[in-house]
Scaffold this motif. Structure first.
Motif, PDB file in Angstrom:
ATOM      1  N   ALA A  79       0.833  -1.207   0.000  1.00 41.55           N
ATOM      2  CA  ALA A  79       0.000   0.000   0.000  1.00 41.55           C
ATOM      3  C   ALA A  79       0.867   1.256   0.000  1.00 41.55           C
ATOM      4  N   GLU A  80       1.931   1.248   0.809  1.00 42.28           N
ATOM      5  CA  GLU A  80       2.832   2.397   0.850  1.00 42.28           C
ATOM      6  C   GLU A  80       3.527   2.588  -0.501  1.00 42.28           C
ATOM      7  N   PHE A  81       3.958   1.506  -1.111  1.00 35.34           N
ATOM      8  CA  PHE A  81       4.591   1.567  -2.428  1.00 35.34           C
ATOM      9  C   PHE A  81       3.632   2.158  -3.460  1.00 35.34           C
ATOM     10  N   ASP A  82       2.400   1.649  -3.485  1.00 33.15           N
ATOM     11  CA  ASP A  82       1.406   2.160  -4.435  1.00 33.15           C
ATOM     12  C   ASP A  82       1.144   3.645  -4.226  1.00 33.15           C
ATOM     13  N   ASP A  83       1.048   4.056  -2.964  1.00 31.96           N
ATOM     14  CA  ASP A  83       0.823   5.474  -2.668  1.00 31.96           C
ATOM     15  C   ASP A  83       1.989   6.341  -3.130  1.00 31.96           C
ATOM     16  N   ILE A  84       3.201   5.895  -2.864  1.00 31.29           N
ATOM     17  CA  ILE A  84       4.387   6.662  -3.267  1.00 31.29           C
ATOM     18  C   ILE A  84       4.456   6.765  -4.790  1.00 31.29           C
ATOM     19  N   ILE A  85       4.236   5.655  -5.467  1.00 32.40           N
ATOM     20  CA  ILE A  85       4.285   5.655  -6.933  1.00 32.40           C
ATOM     21  C   ILE A  85       3.211   6.582  -7.505  1.00 32.40           C
ATOM     22  N   THR A  86       2.003   6.490  -6.977  1.00 35.91           N
ATOM     23  CA  THR A  86       0.887   7.265  -7.519  1.00 35.91           C
ATOM     24  C   THR A  86       0.911   8.723  -7.095  1.00 35.91           C
ATOM     25  N   TYR A  87       1.095   8.975  -5.818  1.00 37.45           N
ATOM     26  CA  TYR A  87       0.936  10.339  -5.307  1.00 37.45           C
ATOM     27  C   TYR A  87       2.221  11.147  -5.249  1.00 37.45           C
ATOM     28  N   ASP A  88       3.357  10.503  -5.231  1.00 35.46           N
ATOM     29  CA  ASP A  88       4.614  11.240  -5.176  1.00 35.46           C
ATOM     30  C   ASP A  88       5.331  11.203  -6.529  1.00 35.46           C
ATOM     31  N   VAL A  89       5.675  10.022  -6.981  1.00 36.79           N
ATOM     32  CA  VAL A  89       6.487   9.878  -8.184  1.00 36.79           C
ATOM     33  C   VAL A  89       5.715  10.331  -9.426  1.00 36.79           C
ATOM     34  N   GLU A  90       4.537   9.761  -9.650  1.00 35.59           N
ATOM     35  CA  GLU A  90       3.774  10.097 -10.848  1.00 35.59           C
ATOM     36  C   GLU A  90       3.395  11.579 -10.872  1.00 35.59           C
ATOM     37  N   ARG A  91       3.010  12.105  -9.721  1.00 39.79           N
ATOM     38  CA  ARG A  91       2.649  13.521  -9.653  1.00 39.79           C
ATOM     39  C   ARG A  91       3.849  14.416  -9.976  1.00 39.79           C
ATOM     40  N   GLU A  92       5.027  14.085  -9.440  1.00 39.01           N
ATOM     41  CA  GLU A  92       6.214  14.890  -9.733  1.00 39.01           C
ATOM     42  C   GLU A  92       6.591  14.813 -11.205  1.00 39.01           C
ATOM     43  N   LEU A  93       6.519  13.619 -11.781  1.00 40.90           N
ATOM     44  CA  LEU A  93       6.840  13.476 -13.196  1.00 40.90           C
ATOM     45  C   LEU A  93       5.886  14.299 -14.068  1.00 40.90           C
ATOM     46  N   THR A  94       4.616  14.326 -13.680  1.00 36.18           N
ATOM     47  CA  THR A  94       3.617  15.077 -14.438  1.00 36.18           C
ATOM     48  C   THR A  94       3.749  16.581 -14.210  1.00 36.18           C
ATOM     49  N   ARG A  95       3.731  16.975 -12.963  1.00 34.35           N
ATOM     50  CA  ARG A  95       3.711  18.402 -12.624  1.00 34.35           C
ATOM     51  C   ARG A  95       5.059  19.078 -12.866  1.00 34.35           C
ATOM     52  N   ASP A  96       6.135  18.492 -12.387  1.00 32.82           N
ATOM     53  CA  ASP A  96       7.440  19.154 -12.435  1.00 32.82           C
ATOM     54  C   ASP A  96       8.231  18.889 -13.711  1.00 32.82           C
ATOM     55  N   HIS A  97       7.911  17.793 -14.411  1.00 29.05           N
ATOM     56  CA  HIS A  97       8.700  17.443 -15.584  1.00 29.05           C
ATOM     57  C   HIS A  97       7.877  17.384 -16.869  1.00 29.05           C
ATOM     58  N   GLY A  98       6.564  17.569 -16.777  1.00 25.96           N
ATOM     59  CA  GLY A  98       5.706  17.629 -17.948  1.00 25.96           C
ATOM     60  C   GLY A  98       5.431  16.321 -18.651  1.00 25.96           C
ATOM     61  N   LEU A  99       5.679  15.198 -18.001  1.00 27.68           N
ATOM     62  CA  LEU A  99       5.413  13.905 -18.634  1.00 27.68           C
ATOM     63  C   LEU A  99       3.920  13.625 -18.684  1.00 27.68           C
ATOM     64  N   ARG A 100       3.497  12.952 -19.728  1.00 33.85           N
ATOM     65  CA  ARG A 100       2.115  12.509 -19.896  1.00 33.85           C
ATOM     66  C   ARG A 100       2.126  11.027 -20.230  1.00 33.85           C
ATOM     67  N   ASN A 101       0.980  10.397 -20.097  1.00 34.33           N
ATOM     68  CA  ASN A 101       0.826   8.993 -20.494  1.00 34.33           C
ATOM     69  C   ASN A 101       1.800   8.094 -19.736  1.00 34.33           C
ATOM     70  N   ILE A 102       1.918   8.313 -18.440  1.00 36.44           N
ATOM     71  CA  ILE A 102       2.818   7.514 -17.610  1.00 36.44           C
ATOM     72  C   ILE A 102       2.128   6.192 -17.284  1.00 36.44           C
ATOM     73  N   LYS A 103       2.801   5.110 -17.562  1.00 34.76           N
ATOM     74  CA  LYS A 103       2.242   3.774 -17.329  1.00 34.76           C
ATOM     75  C   LYS A 103       2.805   3.189 -16.038  1.00 34.76           C
ATOM     76  N   LYS A 104       1.984   2.418 -15.345  1.00 34.13           N
ATOM     77  CA  LYS A 104       2.439   1.764 -14.110  1.00 34.13           C
ATOM     78  C   LYS A 104       3.621   0.842 -14.387  1.00 34.13           C
ATOM     79  N   SER A 105       3.626   0.180 -15.538  1.00 37.86           N
ATOM     80  CA  SER A 105       4.741  -0.706 -15.865  1.00 37.86           C
ATOM     81  C   SER A 105       6.048   0.075 -15.940  1.00 37.86           C
ATOM     82  N   GLU A 106       5.985   1.304 -16.435  1.00 32.80           N
ATOM     83  CA  GLU A 106       7.175   2.151 -16.523  1.00 32.80           C
ATOM     84  C   GLU A 106       7.663   2.539 -15.122  1.00 32.80           C
ATOM     85  N   LEU A 107       6.726   2.869 -14.240  1.00 32.38           N
ATOM     86  CA  LEU A 107       7.075   3.227 -12.869  1.00 32.38           C
ATOM     87  C   LEU A 107       7.620   2.031 -12.100  1.00 32.38           C
ATOM     88  N   HIS A 108       6.984   0.878 -12.248  1.00 29.89           N
ATOM     89  CA  HIS A 108       7.441  -0.327 -11.560  1.00 29.89           C
ATOM     90  C   HIS A 108       8.825  -0.733 -12.057  1.00 29.89           C
TER      91      HIS A 108
END
Length: 130
Positions: free
Chosen positions: A74-103
């Motif tokens: 649960a902690e891993f999923d939260d970090i990936i979704t709410y921290d990592v994915e959000r930073e990649l989207t907001r701070d780096h402008g990435l779109r279409n981020i896939k869970k497989s790419e994050l994992h």
């Protein structure tokens, strides 16, 4: 009558087989080849955008089971979704981020630090290795 109880299911549902013909499949393969040109037209295929497109296609991945405690998952999923994915989207402008790419990235980071895995396993068992 056939031994296959589902043998006539495709016909009953109106499915006459694969949705692409052999020539369509060949065209798709040609499109993904390293030529960067559309088959038959000679037009260039648009370049892959690192901000819009994942680093790799999902069909390049394999499914592996990982056995973890529910709280860690649960902690891993939260970090990936709410921290990592959000930073990649907001701070780096990435779109279409896939869970497989994050994992894949997460496991690559872990693979680069086996000493931290050793430390954590010893810690989980209550062994002080210092």
């Amino acid at each position: 009558m056939s031994d296959d109880p589902f043998g006539d299911l495709d016909a009953a549902m109106g499915d006459s087989g694969p949705s692409t013909s052999d020539s369509e499949a060949e065209s798709t393969q040609e499109l993904t080849a390293e030529t960067d040109e559309l088959p038959e037209t000679g037009q260039e295929v648009s370049e892959r955008s690192p901000l819009e497109d994942p680093a790799f296609e999902f069909d390049e991945t394999v499914h592996k089971a990982l056995y973890v405690l529910e709280a860690v998952a649960a902690e891993f999923d939260d970090i990936i979704t709410y921290d990592v994915e959000r930073e990649l989207t907001r701070d780096h402008g990435l779109r279409n981020i896939k869970k497989s790419e994050l994992h894949n990235a997460a496991l690559a980071v872990v693979a680069e630090h086996p000493d931290l895995i050793v430390d954590r396993v010893l810690d989980q068992r209550g062994i002080d290795d210092e």
